[in-house]
Design a protein around this motif. Sequence first.
Motif, short mmCIF file in Angstrom:
data_model
loop_
_atom_site.label_atom_id
_atom_site.label_comp_id
_atom_site.label_asym_id
_atom_site.label_seq_id
_atom_site.Cartn_x
_atom_site.Cartn_y
_atom_site.Cartn_z
N LYS A 65 8.40 -5.74 24.43
CA LYS A 65 9.12 -4.53 24.76
C LYS A 65 8.30 -3.28 24.53
N ALA A 95 7.95 -10.13 30.39
CA ALA A 95 8.97 -9.11 30.65
C ALA A 95 10.15 -9.27 29.68
N ALA A 117 9.40 -9.30 37.12
CA ALA A 117 10.23 -8.53 36.19
C ALA A 117 11.46 -7.96 36.90
N LYS A 164 7.59 1.38 31.95
CA LYS A 164 6.71 2.39 31.37
C LYS A 164 5.39 2.37 32.11
N ARG A 208 17.86 -12.97 20.53
CA ARG A 208 18.49 -12.47 21.74
C ARG A 208 17.53 -12.53 22.93
N GLU A 209 16.29 -12.13 22.66
CA GLU A 209 15.31 -12.13 23.73
C GLU A 209 14.93 -13.55 24.14
N LEU A 264 16.00 -1.94 23.16
CA LEU A 264 14.93 -2.69 23.81
C LEU A 264 15.29 -4.15 23.99
N ARG A 265 16.00 -4.69 22.99
CA ARG A 265 16.34 -6.10 23.02
C ARG A 265 17.17 -6.46 24.24
N ARG A 266 17.89 -5.49 24.76
CA ARG A 266 18.78 -5.78 25.88
C ARG A 266 18.11 -5.62 27.24
N CYS A 267 16.86 -5.15 27.23
CA CYS A 267 16.19 -4.86 28.51
C CYS A 267 15.09 -5.86 28.81
N PHE A 268 14.77 -5.94 30.10
CA PHE A 268 13.48 -6.49 30.47
C PHE A 268 12.51 -5.33 30.46
N PHE A 269 11.24 -5.65 30.20
CA PHE A 269 10.27 -4.57 30.06
C PHE A 269 9.11 -4.82 31.00
N HIS A 270 8.63 -3.76 31.63
CA HIS A 270 7.39 -3.91 32.39
C HIS A 270 6.54 -2.67 32.21
N TYR A 271 5.26 -2.90 31.93
CA TYR A 271 4.33 -1.79 31.81
C TYR A 271 3.47 -1.77 33.07
#
Lengths: 281, 391
Positions: free
Chosen positions: B50, B46, A18, A32, B19-20, A169-176
């Motif tokens: 989200k 990732a 990520a 998060k 977009r994703e 959120l759509r513009r980010c990479f996410f990691h939990y």
Amino acid sequence: MKFEGTKNYVATEDLRVAVNASITLQRPLLIKGEPGTGKTVLAEEVAKALDAELITWNIKSTTKAHQGLYEYDAVTRLRDSQLGDERVKDIRNYISKGKLWESFERDKRPVLLIDEIDKADIEFPNDLLQELDRMEFYVYETNETIKARVRPIVIITSNNEKELPDAFLRRCFFHYIKFPDEDTMRAIIDVHFPGLKGKLVQEALNIFYEIREVPGLKKKPSTSELIDWLKLLLSEDISPETLREKDPSKLIPPLHGALLKNEQDVHLFERLAFLARRERN
Amino acid sequence: MFVHFFHELKKANVPVSLREYLMLLEAMDSDIIERRVEDFYYLSRAALVKDERNLDKFDQVFGHVFKGLDLINEGQTAEIPEEWLRKLTEKFLNEEEKAQIEALGGWEKIMETLQKRLEEQKKRHEGGNKWIGTGGTSPFGAYGYNPEGVRIGQKEGRHGKAVKVWDKREYKNLDDSVELGTRNIKVALRRLRKFAREGAPTELDLDDTIKSTAHHGYLDIKMVPERRNKINLLVFFDIGGSMDSHIKLCEELFSAARTEFKNMEYFYFHNCLYEGLWKDNRRRHNEKMQTWDVLHKFPADYKVIFVGDATMSPYEITYAGGSVEHWNEEPGGLWLERVAQIYESCVWLNPVAEKHWEYTPSLQIIKQIIGDRMYPLTLEGLDKAMRELSR
């Protein structure tokens, strides 16, 4: 430029993917996880690993998005104008740069940490959409557009107090960051206390996971609390035998204050330990 | 190239957008990961997920799309009843025995056979070496041993084999509609906010002061009233009896609501609303308030929340004298109707899981009276309820 974890920070494989994805694609990374699993520390370690400067923007409930860009100090200017100060002629003198602007100005790619974004108002992330996407913003007072020289690596942490808007959120990479399993935990302990006696770690971990399993705890202890507790155990020189011994007079583990942060939890634990003991006898 | 995967995610209600998807393709293109399926799993997770609540759904879809594994989910044709898989036998195989077990063949073959067996098999099975069940040595099932086995619905890897990361479904408990903590409840309750500046001006309005001062040429101070949450809340809690098993949840909701709303009034009732309400459970028989007084006292712009399981005998709602505790002159349903009439925003939060609702007649009656605005007391339900109230 790849992040592989550092000698002070154990990064699991999924976390590494990520982080690297967000570095390469130059998109913000949203982190998060339970409190105390090392969200903020991650940014510090990424900065260290990439040898980049870390710029931290701590968000509070009163923080506004434009404070990260710049602030125009009208009051000082008003006073200066009445005193006839020369500075008053240039509006630039009254514009103070925010953290985002600071990070845009660097020649070498910095790491920008936006810490606990959920603390701010619900609209806060929306106000930063354009800025984080295009990495530029407009200063109305001076009519200029500030554009990032190099796009900073943006790491955002959230404690889940508020939902973040979809567009953001759509513009980010996410990691939990999930709670580390026992092997990862051992690696983490090894990083913090190299050469710690294996037996002590084993006993301490057993107790630690036992406590986390107790149903109904208000606040489960997390990684950072385990590390504090180990530090205490070491400084008090408590032996693994003491940890293991189940003396009926001592119902709860030694120095439990580092693990249980809430008197209801301590009571609950005492009660459960008491019951368990009684069953055994 | 992963359009199918993308559509499957959409179908499983994981909120993904174009977009994703493009972001994922871009990431694939820029060689961030090595060509390993685990890496691809991490990367796509990732990029596409989200919110940790969706991780479990994502894992299921991923396993389904890329391995052809059938979803182990409700309503699937190849569903295996849980009691088959419940751990009843523990088999202890020694090294020799393990070595004796021959695997069936390649992955494809195993999957194919699994499919076939699932169709053939109709009964619970335990032990043995062919059918799907528990504790056996067939390649399919749980709690058994076969080095090339496919595990179905087992809690954790016993031998640390035959499991892929996404099939572990570690994020299971993060799916929404499960746990509620005070903190989460507060977040959900925050939806119900209407800020307004009313009352005496007590705060300095800096911007306006500056503007006005610059305009007039002398210091002209402007004040504004403080910004407050304008919502008024009236909460009725069902207490005692069948509600005892939900007491913790209600406590949490109560304490969260207390801190979140300054103007919150609460009353208790038992099973159904009748002519009397009380505020202190220890003195409920002495200090009852007339329900009429309550309805008269609080104006119609109050938002009303009922918290109760609505589980009782239907007579307690529909007949006069139906109450289990006292003689009531008017049926409880009438009182509920009155409340629903006076207060436009009104919801009922029910701690009983939604899937059990249809089996309780009293619950259906109340749901009808309240205008179908009954929500389960889960994060998701609370969220919907707050949306309804803030309309």
